[in-house]
Design an enzyme around this catalytic site. Structure first.
Site, PDB file in Angstrom:
ATOM      1  N   LYS A 236     131.158 145.332 -57.424  1.00  0.00           N
ATOM      2  CA  LYS A 236     131.518 146.732 -57.210  1.00  0.00           C
ATOM      3  C   LYS A 236     133.010 146.912 -56.955  1.00  0.00           C
ATOM      4  CE  LYS A 236     127.106 148.725 -55.752  1.00  0.00           C
ATOM      5  NZ  LYS A 236     126.367 149.440 -54.691  1.00  0.00           N
ATOM      6  N   ARG A 270     121.117 142.142 -53.747  1.00  0.00           N
ATOM      7  CA  ARG A 270     120.888 142.647 -55.108  1.00  0.00           C
ATOM      8  C   ARG A 270     122.107 142.262 -55.937  1.00  0.00           C
ATOM      9  NH1 ARG A 270     121.964 147.329 -58.188  1.00  0.00           N
ATOM     10  NH2 ARG A 270     120.253 147.901 -59.600  1.00  0.00           N
TER      11      ARG A 270
END
Length: 287
Positions: A236, A270
Site C-alpha cells: 500500500k 492479508r
C-alpha cells in the site's frame, strides 16, 4: 497442483458443508490470507488474473506457499476505482469461484464484497467468509444476512460511502474512531445472530499517512471483545510513498511492516506475497 500440508489453524473441529462454521476464537498461530483479485484495475495486480487458468495457477501457488485463506475480490477499492454493478461483480466472480472450488475443494475461501447479494451467491457456491470493506454500512441488508446465517465476517472500518473511500480523512483520534465503529457495528450484528467477527481497521481507507502508522502501532487500542485483528497493508501507499518507490517495489517494506503488525498483536495478515508472509510468521514463532 498440490495444496500445502501445514497444520490446520483451528483449535476445534470445523465443518463447512451445512452450517458454514469456522472457529477463530482460539487461533494456534497468525493466519495468512492470500489476495486473489479478479479486477482489471486493482492498484497492484489489476488484470493479471484474466483467465480461469491464470486464476487457478495463482490460487494454487498461494496455497502451495502456505496461505490459510484465499480472499477473492471482483470489485476494486483502489483510489479512483470504477463503481461496477452487482451484476458485473457476480459475472467476474462466480465462474472463477466455481472452478476454484472444483480444483481446490479444501481451500478456505473469503469473498471481498460489501454487497449482500454478491455475498449470498458466493456463499451458496461454497465460499466460507465474507470480507466487507464497509463493515456493514454500504448495504443495509448485509449485517442481517450475516447474523441470521452465522457466517464468519471480516468487519472493516472505512468511509461513509463507496464514492469517498479515500477522500474524507478522519479528523478525530483514529484509534477511538475505529474502536467506536467496531463497538457500534458488532452490537448491531449481534441483534441478528452470533456470527464470528474479525476486525480490520482499514489501513489506507480515509486515514492520513500518520494515522495509518498509528493503527499499525496500537492494534490493541481498538481491539474489542478479544476479537482477532486482520491487518492489510500489502504494497500500500503508506509503504511505497514513505520509501519513495512503487507498489511493484514494495515487497521488502511490506514484509517489514507485516512483522511489526505481528509483533503488535495482529492475528491475520492479508497479503499479495504469501511466501514472505509465511516466513515472517514462522520466524516470529521461533522467537
Amino acid at each position: 497442483m498440490e495444496t500445502n500440508n501445514r497444520e490446520h489453524f483451528f483449535s476445534e473441529e470445523y465443518k463447512f458443508s451445512d452450517s458454514q462454521i469456522l472457529r477463530f476464537s482460539d487461533l494456534k498461530r497468525p493466519l495468512i490470507m492470500g489476495i486473489l483479485n479478479l479486477t482489471p484495475d486493482s492498484f497492484y495486480d489489476g488484470g493479471s488474473n484474466n483467465s480461469t487458468d491464470d486464476v487457478l495457477r495463482h490460487c494454487g501457488k498461494m496455497l502451495d506457499e502456505g496461505a490459510d485463506i484465499i480472499d477473492i475480490g471482483a470489485f476494486s477499492s483502489r483510489p479512483g476505482m470504477e463503481i461496477i454493478s452487482a451484476e458485473e461483480e457476480n459475472e467476474r466472480l462466480l465462474p472463477h469461484l466455481i472452478e476454484i472450488k472444483k480444483t481446490f475443494p479444501e481451500a478456505i475461501i473469503s469473498i471481498d464484497t460489501f454487497r449482500k447479494d454478491v455475498a449470498m451467491k458466493a456463499i451458496e457456491h461454497g465460499a466460507h467468509i465474507v470480507n466487507d470493506i464497509s463493515g456493514g454500512t454500504f448495504d443495509c441488508e448485509m449485517l442481517p444476512y450475516i447474523g441470521k446465517n452465522e457466517i464468519p465476517y471480516i468487519m472493516m472500518h472505512s468511509g461513509n460511502s463507496i464514492e469517498n473511500l479515500h477522500s474524507e480523512i478522519i479528523k478525530n483520534d483514529v484509534c477511538f474512531e475505529v474502536k467506536s465503529f467496531f463497538e457500534r457495528q458488532t452490537d448491531t450484528l449481534s441483534k441478528y445472530g452470533n456470527a464470528q467477527v474479525i476486525l480490520d481497521p482499514g489501513i489506507g481507507f480515509n486515514k492520513s499517512m500518520k494515522d495509518n502508522f498509528r493503527l499499525l502501532k496500537n492494534i490493541n487500542e481498538y481491539r474489542i471483545k478479544g476479537l482477532p485483528i486482520l491487518i492489510g497493508i500489502s504494497r500500500k501507499s503508506m509503504i511505497y510513498k514513505t520509501l519513495k518507490t512503487t507498489p511493484k517495489d514494495a515487497l521488502n517494506g511490506t514484509t517489514v511492516l507485516n512483522t511489526v503488525a505481528l509483533l503488535n498483536g495482529a492475528n491475520i495478515l492479508r497479503v499479495h506475497d504469501v511466501k514472505e508472509a509465511v516466513e515472517a510468521v514462522t520466524l516470529l514463532q521461533e522467537i
